[in-house]
Write a protein that holds these residues in place. Structure first.
Motif, PDB file in Angstrom:
ATOM      1  N   ARG A 215      59.737  50.596 107.274  1.00 54.67           N
ATOM      2  CA  ARG A 215      59.724  50.853 105.831  1.00 54.67           C
ATOM      3  C   ARG A 215      61.143  50.907 105.290  1.00 54.67           C
ATOM      4  N   TRP A 216      62.018  51.646 105.957  1.00 57.06           N
ATOM      5  CA  TRP A 216      63.400  51.754 105.488  1.00 57.06           C
ATOM      6  C   TRP A 216      64.147  50.438 105.676  1.00 57.06           C
ATOM      7  N   ALA A 217      63.847  49.722 106.759  1.00 49.05           N
ATOM      8  CA  ALA A 217      64.494  48.428 106.989  1.00 49.05           C
ATOM      9  C   ALA A 217      64.149  47.436 105.880  1.00 49.05           C
ATOM     10  N   PHE A 218      62.868  47.395 105.512  1.00 45.55           N
ATOM     11  CA  PHE A 218      62.451  46.467 104.461  1.00 45.55           C
ATOM     12  C   PHE A 218      63.043  46.854 103.102  1.00 45.55           C
ATOM     13  N   GLU A 219      63.227  48.164 102.877  1.00 38.48           N
ATOM     14  CA  GLU A 219      63.860  48.583 101.629  1.00 38.48           C
ATOM     15  C   GLU A 219      65.286  48.043 101.550  1.00 38.48           C
ATOM     16  N   PHE A 220      66.018  48.139 102.668  1.00 36.20           N
ATOM     17  CA  PHE A 220      67.378  47.589 102.659  1.00 36.20           C
ATOM     18  C   PHE A 220      67.358  46.086 102.414  1.00 36.20           C
ATOM     19  N   MET A 221      66.457  45.383 103.079  1.00 33.94           N
ATOM     20  CA  MET A 221      66.387  43.931 102.923  1.00 33.94           C
ATOM     21  C   MET A 221      66.101  43.555 101.469  1.00 33.94           C
ATOM     22  N   ALA A 222      65.237  44.335 100.816  1.00 27.40           N
ATOM     23  CA  ALA A 222      64.941  44.065  99.409  1.00 27.40           C
ATOM     24  C   ALA A 222      66.174  44.292  98.542  1.00 27.40           C
ATOM     25  N   CYS A 223      66.931  45.347  98.834  1.00 31.14           N
ATOM     26  CA  CYS A 223      68.155  45.612  98.072  1.00 31.14           C
ATOM     27  C   CYS A 223      69.189  44.505  98.285  1.00 31.14           C
ATOM     28  N   ALA A 224      69.340  44.075  99.544  1.00 31.98           N
ATOM     29  CA  ALA A 224      70.291  43.005  99.843  1.00 31.98           C
ATOM     30  C   ALA A 224      69.903  41.714  99.135  1.00 31.98           C
ATOM     31  N   ASN A 225      68.613  41.462  99.043  1.00 24.84           N
ATOM     32  CA  ASN A 225      68.106  40.238  98.440  1.00 24.84           C
ATOM     33  C   ASN A 225      68.464  40.138  96.959  1.00 24.84           C
ATOM     34  N   GLU A 226      68.682  41.309  96.318  1.00 31.55           N
ATOM     35  CA  GLU A 226      68.960  41.326  94.888  1.00 31.55           C
ATOM     36  C   GLU A 226      70.450  41.237  94.559  1.00 31.55           C
ATOM     37  N   ILE A 227      71.308  41.344  95.554  1.00 31.07           N
ATOM     38  CA  ILE A 227      72.748  41.416  95.287  1.00 31.07           C
ATOM     39  C   ILE A 227      73.313  40.068  94.865  1.00 31.07           C
ATOM     40  N   ASP A 228      73.014  39.035  95.649  1.00 30.34           N
ATOM     41  CA  ASP A 228      73.600  37.720  95.371  1.00 30.34           C
ATOM     42  C   ASP A 228      72.760  36.668  96.073  1.00 30.34           C
ATOM     43  N   ALA A 229      71.796  36.096  95.359  1.00 26.65           N
ATOM     44  CA  ALA A 229      70.853  35.154  95.959  1.00 26.65           C
ATOM     45  C   ALA A 229      71.535  33.907  96.499  1.00 26.65           C
ATOM     46  N   GLU A 230      72.696  33.543  95.957  1.00 30.59           N
ATOM     47  CA  GLU A 230      73.380  32.343  96.424  1.00 30.59           C
ATOM     48  C   GLU A 230      74.134  32.576  97.732  1.00 30.59           C
ATOM     49  N   ARG A 231      74.498  33.814  97.999  1.00 23.97           N
ATOM     50  CA  ARG A 231      75.301  34.087  99.194  1.00 23.97           C
ATOM     51  C   ARG A 231      74.571  34.929 100.240  1.00 23.97           C
ATOM     52  N   ILE A 232      73.395  35.467  99.887  1.00 26.16           N
ATOM     53  CA  ILE A 232      72.626  36.302 100.812  1.00 26.16           C
ATOM     54  C   ILE A 232      71.196  35.793 100.851  1.00 26.16           C
ATOM     55  N   SER A 233      70.716  35.458 102.054  1.00 25.20           N
ATOM     56  CA  SER A 233      69.342  34.982 102.242  1.00 25.20           C
ATOM     57  C   SER A 233      68.649  35.897 103.243  1.00 25.20           C
ATOM     58  N   VAL A 234      67.562  36.529 102.810  1.00 28.31           N
ATOM     59  CA  VAL A 234      66.820  37.460 103.665  1.00 28.31           C
ATOM     60  C   VAL A 234      65.654  36.732 104.300  1.00 28.31           C
ATOM     61  N   TYR A 235      65.539  36.840 105.624  1.00 28.49           N
ATOM     62  CA  TYR A 235      64.462  36.200 106.366  1.00 28.49           C
ATOM     63  C   TYR A 235      63.568  37.280 106.968  1.00 28.49           C
ATOM     64  N   SER A 236      62.308  37.287 106.543  1.00 25.75           N
ATOM     65  CA  SER A 236      61.335  38.242 107.066  1.00 25.75           C
ATOM     66  C   SER A 236      60.075  37.475 107.435  1.00 25.75           C
ATOM     67  N   PRO A 237      60.098  36.782 108.584  1.00 28.45           N
ATOM     68  CA  PRO A 237      58.961  35.945 108.972  1.00 28.45           C
ATOM     69  C   PRO A 237      57.779  36.784 109.452  1.00 28.45           C
ATOM     70  N   VAL A 238      56.870  36.165 110.152  1.00 31.53           N
ATOM     71  CA  VAL A 238      55.676  36.871 110.637  1.00 31.53           C
ATOM     72  C   VAL A 238      56.109  38.070 111.477  1.00 31.53           C
ATOM     73  N   PRO A 239      55.234  39.104 111.553  1.00 31.03           N
ATOM     74  CA  PRO A 239      55.635  40.352 112.208  1.00 31.03           C
ATOM     75  C   PRO A 239      56.206  40.204 113.610  1.00 31.03           C
ATOM     76  N   SER A 240      55.772  39.213 114.357  1.00 28.17           N
ATOM     77  CA  SER A 240      56.229  39.083 115.741  1.00 28.17           C
ATOM     78  C   SER A 240      57.627  38.482 115.859  1.00 28.17           C
ATOM     79  N   LYS A 241      58.166  37.974 114.763  1.00 29.12           N
ATOM     80  CA  LYS A 241      59.468  37.325 114.794  1.00 29.12           C
ATOM     81  C   LYS A 241      60.573  38.283 114.352  1.00 29.12           C
ATOM     82  N   PRO A 242      61.790  38.102 114.875  1.00 28.86           N
ATOM     83  CA  PRO A 242      62.905  38.977 114.469  1.00 28.86           C
ATOM     84  C   PRO A 242      63.237  38.809 112.991  1.00 28.86           C
ATOM     85  N   LYS A 243      63.666  39.900 112.387  1.00 32.02           N
ATOM     86  CA  LYS A 243      64.079  39.894 110.989  1.00 32.02           C
ATOM     87  C   LYS A 243      65.601  39.770 110.936  1.00 32.02           C
TER      88      LYS A 243
END
Length: 508
Positions: A215-243
């Protein structure tokens, strides 16, 4: 205490480094002028012990007290520890002004938003101290680390260190672990835009970011995703894959990767069970039994136990209000139950915490005045920190009340079922990180809902001994799944594995 600060600086070849505000040892100057050291505990201490004395480990921390600063001045230090003599005013602004009064409040969502926060010139001045504080750590780590060393940075006090250290030493393997929740993106947006960006980019200097729950990890990823879409890309694939997060400060290649991982710190069962049966704990149990007393029919009274710092997020006041509601809704529990509440003062150098501690004491007194009888004190409140007494309360607990507004994990929720003699029912806030692991066998509560918490306390008190023991057994198993030493080692191993992954991606 054979080594000195200067000797540690001269080595400069540490293979594993830990950075945290508070270190494993503290000092006090006694009346005769001698220095007395005291060692602490915790997951990082256990982890460093587990990797062995030949691992070339170094712990970099801040000199927090006058005793710590005097130890640095005299050149006294313990092997494997380097204290940084950061000026007291800089530390106060960084620690109290920013870390505890801004970042802690943001991540725990504690602001009364019609009035606060106010990001004015004073905030900017204190933010400068936070930058200075983080830079001191980054420079110390850069000067101490061996080529390719692993660096594990701890918590919200040092969010800028990974980025600063990456600039100074790009060869290092850098991890950062957050022991708190991470704010939801709408709340995180409360911070000034440049500060938000600085925090996120600081964290992304790490090869790997660790959190207590997804839960806390995904919150950070969401915050990072909003900072700069051109320079930061968040990857959150299927649950079995690394984030992971791919990012580039320049907007062009090369892209860097920061991996995201979760390590739910568990209770140290062996230590707790051994320590909780020592003589001083037995003495505290006898004293507590005397304070609790027996019911009108001579039977043992039931106990609702909480052990917390008087930290705003711990929600002690609403816990007391819920207990009062229980006594109103279910008068049959009067004189048959006692709320054993340990509320140990925290951050008393901040006015809001002093007032909160006073409010806890006032409310406990009100409940005792309203409901108490000559032979029954409804709330047994202690505000002086006493670990042995806390363990005694754990052992006596029929019900454990853990109702934080928001909490990164909450180890009390994990420790009480491990230690409780007869097994305890756990009333647990769904906003505690521990709920992810313990929720199935706990009684869940909305921490803001006093009536519902009173209902949960009644349910817990009414639970039969067999069900309580079975639930407690399952809770203890879940609570000890990742003991402190393994929690630390898992992060170290993951940092090694993901560094290899990054090298393969760069070569590819």
């Amino acid at each position: 205490m054979a080594s000195t600060q200067d000797a540690q600086v001269a080595q400069g070849a540490a293979k594993v480094l830990v950075a945290s505000n508070r270190g494993p040892v503290s000092y006090e100057v006694r009346e005769d002028g001698s220095l007395h050291s005291r060692r602490g505990g915790g997951g990082v201490v256990s982890g460093l012990s587990a990797i062995g004395p030949d691992a070339g480990a170094l712990w970099v921390c801040s000199a927090l007290s006058d005793g710590d600063r005097e130890a640095v001045r005299r050149g006294v230090g313990e092997e494997g520890v380097r204290m940084l003599p950061i000026p007291a005013d800089v530390h106060a602004d960084a620690y109290n002004g920013i870390a505890n009064s801004v970042l802690w409040f943001v991540h725990h969502m504690l602001y009364q938003t019609p009035l606060e926060p106010v990001f004015d010139a004073e905030f900017r001045r204190q933010w400068g101290a936070y930058e200075t504080y983080n830079r001191a750590f980054a420079e110390a780590l850069a000067g101490q680390a061996a080529p390719g060393a692993a660096v594990l940075v701890q918590d919200y006090h040092l969010c800028l260190v990974p980025g600063m250290l990456r600039e100074l030493r790009p060869d290092l393997r850098i991890g950062h672990f957050s022991h708190t929740p991470w704010a939801p993106s709408p709340y995180f947006r409360m911070l000034p835009d440049d500060i938000r960006a600085q925090l996120v980019w600081g964290m992304l200097g790490a090869d790997r970011l660790g959190f207590l729950t997804w839960r806390w990890a995904f919150e950070f990823m969401a915050c990072a995703n909003e900072i700069d879409a051109e320079r930061i890309s968040v990857y959150s694939p299927v649950p079995s894959k690394p984030k992971h997060i791919r990012h580039t400060p320049t907007g062009g290649p090369p892209l860097s990767t920061t991996w995201i991982g979760v390590h739910g710190l568990g209770a140290d069962a062996e230590f707790l069970r051994t320590r909780s049966h020592q003589a001083d704990v037995e003495e505290r149990m006898a004293a507590l039994r005397g304070e609790i007393g027996v019911g009108p029919d001579g039977s043992a009274r039931r106990t609702i136990v909480r052990v917390d710092r008087t930290e705003l997020s711990k929600n002690i006041v609403r816990g007391l209000l819920a207990y009062r509601q229980l006594l109103d809704d279910h008068p049959e529990w009067r004189e048959r139950v006692v709320h054993v509440a340990f509320a140990y003062p925290s951050r008393q150098d901040l006015a809001v915490y002093r007032e909160y501690t006073a409010q806890v004491q006032r409310l406990a007194q009100e409940i005792n005045s309203q409901y108490g009888t000559p032979g029954w004190t409804p709330v047994v409140l202690h505000v002086k920190d006493d670990f042995a007494r806390s363990l005694a309360a754990y052992r006596l607990a029929d019900v454990a009340l853990v109702n934080p507004i928001r909490d990164g994990m909450n180890l009390v929720a994990k420790e009480v079922p491990v230690v409780s003699d007869e097994g305890c029912a756990l009333v647990l806030s769904r906003e505690a990180g521990a709920f992810e692991e313990l929720g199935e066998d706990a009684i869940a509560v909305n921490p803001y809902d006093v009536v519902d918490t009173a209902r949960a306390l009644h349910e817990a008190l009414s639970m039969g001994p067999e069900e309580r023991a079975e639930r407690s057994k399952r809770l203890a198993a879940a609570a000890t799944a990742l003991p402190p030493a393994q929690w630390f080692l898992d992060q170290l191993h993951a940092l090694d594995e993901e560094n290899e992954e990054n090298e393969e991606n760069e070569q590819g």
